[in-house]
Design a protein around this motif. Structure first.
Motif, short mmCIF file in Angstrom:
data_model
loop_
_atom_site.label_atom_id
_atom_site.label_comp_id
_atom_site.label_asym_id
_atom_site.label_seq_id
_atom_site.Cartn_x
_atom_site.Cartn_y
_atom_site.Cartn_z
N GLU A 62 0.85 -1.19 0.00
CA GLU A 62 0.00 0.00 0.00
C GLU A 62 0.88 1.24 0.00
O GLU A 62 1.92 1.28 0.66
CB GLU A 62 -0.92 0.00 1.22
CG GLU A 62 -1.92 1.14 1.24
CD GLU A 62 -2.95 0.98 2.35
OE1 GLU A 62 -2.93 1.82 3.27
OE2 GLU A 62 -3.76 0.03 2.29
N VAL A 63 0.48 2.24 -0.77
CA VAL A 63 1.19 3.52 -0.85
C VAL A 63 0.22 4.61 -0.43
O VAL A 63 -0.90 4.67 -0.94
CB VAL A 63 1.69 3.78 -2.29
CG1 VAL A 63 2.28 5.18 -2.39
CG2 VAL A 63 2.72 2.73 -2.69
N SER A 64 0.63 5.48 0.49
CA SER A 64 -0.23 6.57 0.95
C SER A 64 0.50 7.89 0.80
O SER A 64 1.74 7.95 0.82
CB SER A 64 -0.62 6.37 2.42
OG SER A 64 -1.34 5.18 2.59
N GLY A 65 -0.28 8.97 0.67
CA GLY A 65 0.30 10.29 0.60
C GLY A 65 0.67 10.70 -0.80
O GLY A 65 0.25 10.10 -1.79
N THR A 66 1.50 11.76 -0.90
CA THR A 66 1.84 12.31 -2.20
C THR A 66 3.34 12.29 -2.46
O THR A 66 3.84 13.04 -3.29
CB THR A 66 1.35 13.77 -2.31
OG1 THR A 66 1.94 14.54 -1.25
CG2 THR A 66 -0.15 13.85 -2.24
N GLY A 67 4.07 11.44 -1.78
CA GLY A 67 5.51 11.36 -1.99
C GLY A 67 5.87 10.37 -3.08
O GLY A 67 5.04 9.96 -3.89
N LEU A 68 7.15 9.99 -3.10
CA LEU A 68 7.65 9.05 -4.09
C LEU A 68 7.99 7.73 -3.40
O LEU A 68 8.77 7.70 -2.44
CB LEU A 68 8.89 9.62 -4.80
CG LEU A 68 9.43 8.82 -5.97
CD1 LEU A 68 10.05 9.75 -7.02
CD2 LEU A 68 10.48 7.79 -5.54
N THR A 69 7.37 6.67 -3.89
CA THR A 69 7.63 5.32 -3.39
C THR A 69 8.40 4.55 -4.43
O THR A 69 8.01 4.49 -5.60
CB THR A 69 6.32 4.59 -3.07
OG1 THR A 69 5.63 5.29 -2.03
CG2 THR A 69 6.60 3.17 -2.60
N ALA A 70 9.53 3.96 -4.04
CA ALA A 70 10.34 3.19 -4.96
C ALA A 70 9.98 1.72 -4.87
O ALA A 70 9.88 1.16 -3.77
CB ALA A 70 11.83 3.37 -4.66
N LEU A 71 9.77 1.09 -6.02
CA LEU A 71 9.77 -0.37 -6.12
C LEU A 71 11.19 -0.75 -6.50
O LEU A 71 11.63 -0.51 -7.63
CB LEU A 71 8.78 -0.86 -7.19
CG LEU A 71 7.28 -0.75 -6.91
CD1 LEU A 71 6.49 -1.41 -8.02
CD2 LEU A 71 6.92 -1.36 -5.58
#
Length: 371
Positions: free
Chosen positions: A21-30
């Motif tokens: 799960e990804v929340s917020g407006t940042g950058l999530t790296a796979l």
């Protein structure tokens, strides 16, 4: 904004079983090695792949649910997708490539929004040129602009720098930083380059053999010594968010503060209060039982040993807790034994070098000596 993805899909000899799960407006790296399932995962999110099983929800709106027979087509998911190769229309100018993205939006961007995207990505001088005349970094910036002008609620970046040489990569990295900080939409960034992840990501999902094996804030995950083999690090590093406290103009230095202490580095361009990201290699951290005297290293931080793990050869990796931040050190096992180190032991970390990045897309990486 929330992305929730449970994806199960089988290929000959490979099975993808992702749940994150990804929340917020940042950058999530796979993040993970080639062939671990990262691209398959975002293709499923964008609608380019129909998984065998699973459920994908974007901003509380299901876009895929195999059990319910739901599979929205890609054009209805409001997902921007930028590929490793820019995939611009070669017969159209940059301006017309951008306008193609705008026309795909159900709520087309205003002239002011279009101008802001063009300014943010630094492509205003390219508008009348065609893709064949652009550098690799310029093409990727145009592809980012085209995706943003669809006004997506989620942006997927599939290794956008993998095909770029170092010069072109240095060209696009500041724009990705600015995009992360100013676009105000969640970004999922696929990469197998740890330095890029450490510089850009707020959160990280470590992918290995088709599974998410670790998730969380990038500073916490990359400081875990048990993940060194999975992250591909030859040695650990610490990733710490700090802010500019003040500048020593005469001395050419900046003082940075973080939840654990203060550091002096070669001057960083920015104002008091600006956020920066610090990367500290474990090999650049020495340990002492008392504050050392008569040495050139300026930065000394008090900490407590939280964990000791055997590393390669004669070394061990030591995880310290300094205030609310984790700091890693790599020293020899002989030194650890000589100092009598163990969990709970109070020590002084002497930091020899720090790499500093601005957190507002205002410049490339700067190698900053700390002492």
């Amino acid at each position: 904004m929330t992305l929730s993805a449970t994806i199960n899909h089988r290929f000959p000899g490979f099975r993808l079983e992702m749940d994150f799960e990804v929340s917020g407006t940042g950058l999530t790296a796979l993040f993970g090695p080639s062939g671990s399932g990262k691209t398959t995962c975002i293709n499923a999110i964008s609608g380019l792949l129909r998984p065998d099983q699973g459920r994908i929800v974007i901003n509380d709106r299901p876009v895929f649910d195999r059990a319910e027979g739901l599979n929205l087509p890609a054009r209805r998911r409001r997902v921007g997708h930028v590929f490793q190769d820019a995939r611009l229309f070669p017969h159209l100018t940059v301006a017309r490539n951008l306008d193609f993205g705008a026309r795909r939006s159900s709520n087309p961007p205003s002239a002011a929004e279009r101008a802001r995207v063009i300014e943010m990505l630094g492509i205003g001088h390219l508008l009348e040129r065609r893709p064949a005349t652009l550098s690799g970094g310029e093409r990727q910036r145009v592809a980012l602009g085209r995706a943003l002008l669809t006004k997506p609620q989620l942006l997927l970046l599939d290794e956008p720098m993998a095909a770029l040489d170092q010069a072109r990569k240095a060209e696009i990295l500041p724009h990705l930083e600015r995009l992360r900080d100013e676009a105000r939409i969640p970004i999922v960034f696929v990469s197998h380059a740890l330095d890029d992840v450490a510089r850009l990501a707020d959160d990280i999902v470590v992918v290995n053999d088709g599974r998410a094996v670790a998730t969380g804030p990038v500073d916490e995950v990359l400081s875990r010594t048990d993940l060194l083999g999975l992250t591909g690090q030859s040695e650990p590093m610490s990733v710490i968010t700090a802010e500019i406290l003040r500048h020593d103009v005469e001395g050419g230095l900046s003082e940075l503060g973080f939840n654990g202490g203060k550091l002096w580095v070669a001057r960083v361009d920015g104002a008091q209060g600006d956020a920066v990201r610090l990367r500290i290699a474990a090999r650049d951290v020495m340990l002492a039982l008392e504050p050392p005297q008569g040495i050139s290293a300026t930065n000394q931080i008090a900490g407590r040993v939280a964990e000791i793990r055997s590393g390669p050869g004669p070394y061990c990796d030591i995880r310290l807790i300094c205030g609310g931040s984790a700091l890693l050190a790599r020293i020899t096992r002989r030194s650890a034994e000589r100092l009598g180190l163990g969990p709970g032991r109070e020590v002084i970390a002497v930091i020899k070098s720090v790499s500093v990045n601005r957190r507002a897309g205002q410049g490339p990486a700067l190698n900053r000596p700390a002492g």
